[in-house]
Write a protein that holds these residues in place. Structure first.
Motif, PDB file in Angstrom:
ATOM      1  N   PRO A 161       0.795  -1.229   0.000  1.00 17.49           N
ATOM      2  CA  PRO A 161       0.000   0.000   0.000  1.00 17.49           C
ATOM      3  C   PRO A 161       0.830   1.284   0.000  1.00 17.49           C
ATOM      4  O   PRO A 161       0.319   2.354  -0.314  1.00 17.49           O
ATOM      5  N   PHE A 162       2.107   1.205   0.354  1.00 20.17           N
ATOM      6  CA  PHE A 162       2.960   2.400   0.383  1.00 20.17           C
ATOM      7  C   PHE A 162       4.422   1.959   0.329  1.00 20.17           C
ATOM      8  O   PHE A 162       4.742   0.801   0.594  1.00 20.17           O
ATOM      9  N   ASP A 163       5.301   2.882  -0.037  1.00 20.64           N
ATOM     10  CA  ASP A 163       6.736   2.568  -0.043  1.00 20.64           C
ATOM     11  C   ASP A 163       7.183   2.256   1.380  1.00 20.64           C
ATOM     12  O   ASP A 163       6.991   3.064   2.291  1.00 20.64           O
ATOM     13  N   GLY A 164       7.779   1.098   1.564  1.00 20.29           N
ATOM     14  CA  GLY A 164       8.185   0.716   2.911  1.00 20.29           C
ATOM     15  C   GLY A 164       9.164  -0.431   2.885  1.00 20.29           C
ATOM     16  O   GLY A 164       9.955  -0.575   1.957  1.00 20.29           O
ATOM     17  N   ARG A 165       9.100  -1.257   3.925  1.00 23.07           N
ATOM     18  CA  ARG A 165       9.936  -2.455   3.972  1.00 23.07           C
ATOM     19  C   ARG A 165       9.199  -3.553   4.721  1.00 23.07           C
ATOM     20  O   ARG A 165       8.303  -3.286   5.532  1.00 23.07           O
ATOM     21  N   VAL A 166       9.588  -4.783   4.454  1.00 22.29           N
ATOM     22  CA  VAL A 166       8.925  -5.941   5.045  1.00 22.29           C
ATOM     23  C   VAL A 166       9.459  -6.153   6.455  1.00 22.29           C
ATOM     24  O   VAL A 166      10.668  -6.329   6.653  1.00 22.29           O
ATOM     25  N   LEU A 167       8.554  -6.124   7.431  1.00 20.75           N
ATOM     26  CA  LEU A 167       8.949  -6.323   8.820  1.00 20.75           C
ATOM     27  C   LEU A 167       8.739  -7.759   9.279  1.00 20.75           C
ATOM     28  O   LEU A 167       9.436  -8.231  10.169  1.00 20.75           O
ATOM     29  N   ALA A 168       7.754  -8.433   8.688  1.00 21.13           N
ATOM     30  CA  ALA A 168       7.485  -9.816   9.096  1.00 21.13           C
ATOM     31  C   ALA A 168       6.723 -10.538   8.002  1.00 21.13           C
ATOM     32  O   ALA A 168       5.894  -9.939   7.306  1.00 21.13           O
ATOM     33  N   LEU A 169       7.026 -11.818   7.831  1.00 17.65           N
ATOM     34  CA  LEU A 169       6.267 -12.703   6.942  1.00 17.65           C
ATOM     35  C   LEU A 169       5.617 -13.760   7.819  1.00 17.65           C
ATOM     36  O   LEU A 169       6.310 -14.561   8.444  1.00 17.65           O
ATOM     37  N   ASP A 170       4.298 -13.736   7.872  1.00 14.28           N
ATOM     38  CA  ASP A 170       3.572 -14.597   8.810  1.00 14.28           C
ATOM     39  C   ASP A 170       2.869 -15.758   8.123  1.00 14.28           C
ATOM     40  O   ASP A 170       2.004 -16.398   8.723  1.00 14.28           O
ATOM     41  N   THR A 171       3.220 -16.033   6.880  1.00 14.60           N
ATOM     42  CA  THR A 171       2.597 -17.157   6.173  1.00 14.60           C
ATOM     43  C   THR A 171       3.623 -17.764   5.226  1.00 14.60           C
ATOM     44  O   THR A 171       4.648 -17.149   4.922  1.00 14.60           O
ATOM     45  N   MET A 172       3.343 -18.985   4.781  1.00 13.36           N
ATOM     46  CA  MET A 172       4.233 -19.678   3.850  1.00 13.36           C
ATOM     47  C   MET A 172       3.407 -20.234   2.701  1.00 13.36           C
ATOM     48  O   MET A 172       2.170 -20.337   2.788  1.00 13.36           O
ATOM     49  N   VAL A 173       4.081 -20.588   1.634  1.00 11.75           N
ATOM     50  CA  VAL A 173       3.398 -21.163   0.476  1.00 11.75           C
ATOM     51  C   VAL A 173       2.640 -22.420   0.909  1.00 11.75           C
ATOM     52  O   VAL A 173       3.187 -23.294   1.598  1.00 11.75           O
ATOM     53  N   GLY A 174       1.372 -22.452   0.543  1.00  8.20           N
ATOM     54  CA  GLY A 174       0.549 -23.608   0.869  1.00  8.20           C
ATOM     55  C   GLY A 174      -0.276 -23.452   2.124  1.00  8.20           C
ATOM     56  O   GLY A 174      -1.141 -24.292   2.415  1.00  8.20           O
ATOM     57  N   ASP A 175      -0.044 -22.369   2.909  1.00  2.00           N
ATOM     58  CA  ASP A 175      -0.836 -22.160   4.126  1.00  2.00           C
ATOM     59  C   ASP A 175      -2.272 -21.789   3.783  1.00  2.00           C
ATOM     60  O   ASP A 175      -2.547 -21.135   2.774  1.00  2.00           O
ATOM     61  N   MET A 176      -3.177 -22.206   4.655  1.00  2.00           N
ATOM     62  CA  MET A 176      -4.558 -21.740   4.580  1.00  2.00           C
ATOM     63  C   MET A 176      -4.630 -20.383   5.285  1.00  2.00           C
ATOM     64  O   MET A 176      -4.129 -20.234   6.397  1.00  2.00           O
ATOM     65  N   VAL A 177      -5.248 -19.418   4.641  1.00  8.62           N
ATOM     66  CA  VAL A 177      -5.263 -18.055   5.169  1.00  8.62           C
ATOM     67  C   VAL A 177      -6.689 -17.661   5.534  1.00  8.62           C
ATOM     68  O   VAL A 177      -7.600 -17.776   4.721  1.00  8.62           O
ATOM     69  N   MET A 178      -6.850 -17.190   6.770  1.00  6.97           N
ATOM     70  CA  MET A 178      -8.151 -16.715   7.238  1.00  6.97           C
ATOM     71  C   MET A 178      -8.205 -15.194   7.127  1.00  6.97           C
ATOM     72  O   MET A 178      -7.175 -14.514   7.181  1.00  6.97           O
ATOM     73  N   PRO A 179      -9.405 -14.625   6.984  1.00  5.45           N
ATOM     74  CA  PRO A 179      -9.526 -13.164   6.809  1.00  5.45           C
ATOM     75  C   PRO A 179      -8.919 -12.343   7.940  1.00  5.45           C
ATOM     76  O   PRO A 179      -8.456 -11.228   7.727  1.00  5.45           O
TER      77      PRO A 179
END
Length: 224
Positions: free
Chosen positions: A27-45
């Motif tokens: 949404p804006f110029d920034g940097r990644v602070l955390a990745l909380d999911t991995m490929v293949g994970d089920m994601v809830m809203p």
């Protein structure tokens, strides 16, 4: 993207599967602070999948009621990092934000045994801190904010200035410690009763020194 990498507004952070076919964009110029999911994970809203922060790091602190009254934007700041060069190196900065509403310091509450603390959020930015320090989130630093100063004034260390019952400031002049003084001192409970007091008028009070407006001259000797 990896944690810590810079991202631009509109970059695709991740894609959902073909059934949903959605892209999550920055949404804006920034940097990644955390990745909380991995490929293949089920994601809830309600689940966080990526945390994005602003690219410019700032120092955050919470001021007390008595401190916040003296704080303003653009006040000069000196910063030291205890774990960097043993805290010997000083960096400069300035106050960029002082909140007007008291709030709970959730970080302090989570990291101390004293429970929730409340105060006014203050932000400081440094123009001299190395980028490798600015990239470390949660790094503890020591901050000194200059709220006022005086130069070329007569001043004493705070410990030299005493106050009587009427809150009038005075100092003890240095006595001549001769045989007569020693005899008198041996017969009194409080040696201070033998000392000469000199009333002084004080001005600006700093953390370590007090300005003397009247009552003393340069090179006068007083007791600390």
């Amino acid at each position: 993207f990896r944690v810590g990498e810079a991202v631009e507004e509109g970059d695709v952070l991740l894609e959902t599967d073909a059934i949903i076919g959605k892209e999550l964009k920055v949404p804006f110029d920034g940097r990644v602070l955390a990745l909380d999911t991995m490929v293949g994970d089920m994601v809830m809203p309600t689940r966080s999948v990526v945390t994005i922060g602003y690219r410019t790091s700032h120092i955050e602190l919470f001021a007390s009621d008595s401190d916040v009254i003296d704080l303003r934007n653009n006040q000069p700041v000196t910063i030291t990092v205890p774990v960097y060069n043993d805290g010997r190196e000083k960096f400069t900065g300035a106050v960029t934000f002082v909140d007007v509403k008291k709030e709970v310091n959730t970080f302090a509450a989570a990291n101390t045994q004293s429970g929730a603390q409340i105060g006014y959020r203050v932000r400081v930015q440094s123009d001299t801190m190395p980028q490798e320090l600015l990239n470390i989130l949660g790094l503890s630093v020591d901050v000194t904010i200059t709220v006022a100063d005086r130069s070329n004034v007569l001043s004493l260390e705070r410990g030299a200035v005493q106050y009587n019952d009427d809150h009038r400031a005075f100092v003890y002049t240095v006595p001549i410690v001769d045989e007569e003084f020693v005899k008198k001192a041996a017969n009194v409970d409080d040696v201070a009763t033998l000392l000469e007091k000199k009333n002084v008028t004080i001005g600006f009070e700093g953390d370590d020194y007090i300005e003397i407006v009247d009552g003393l001259a340069e090179n006068d000797a007083v007791l600390l």
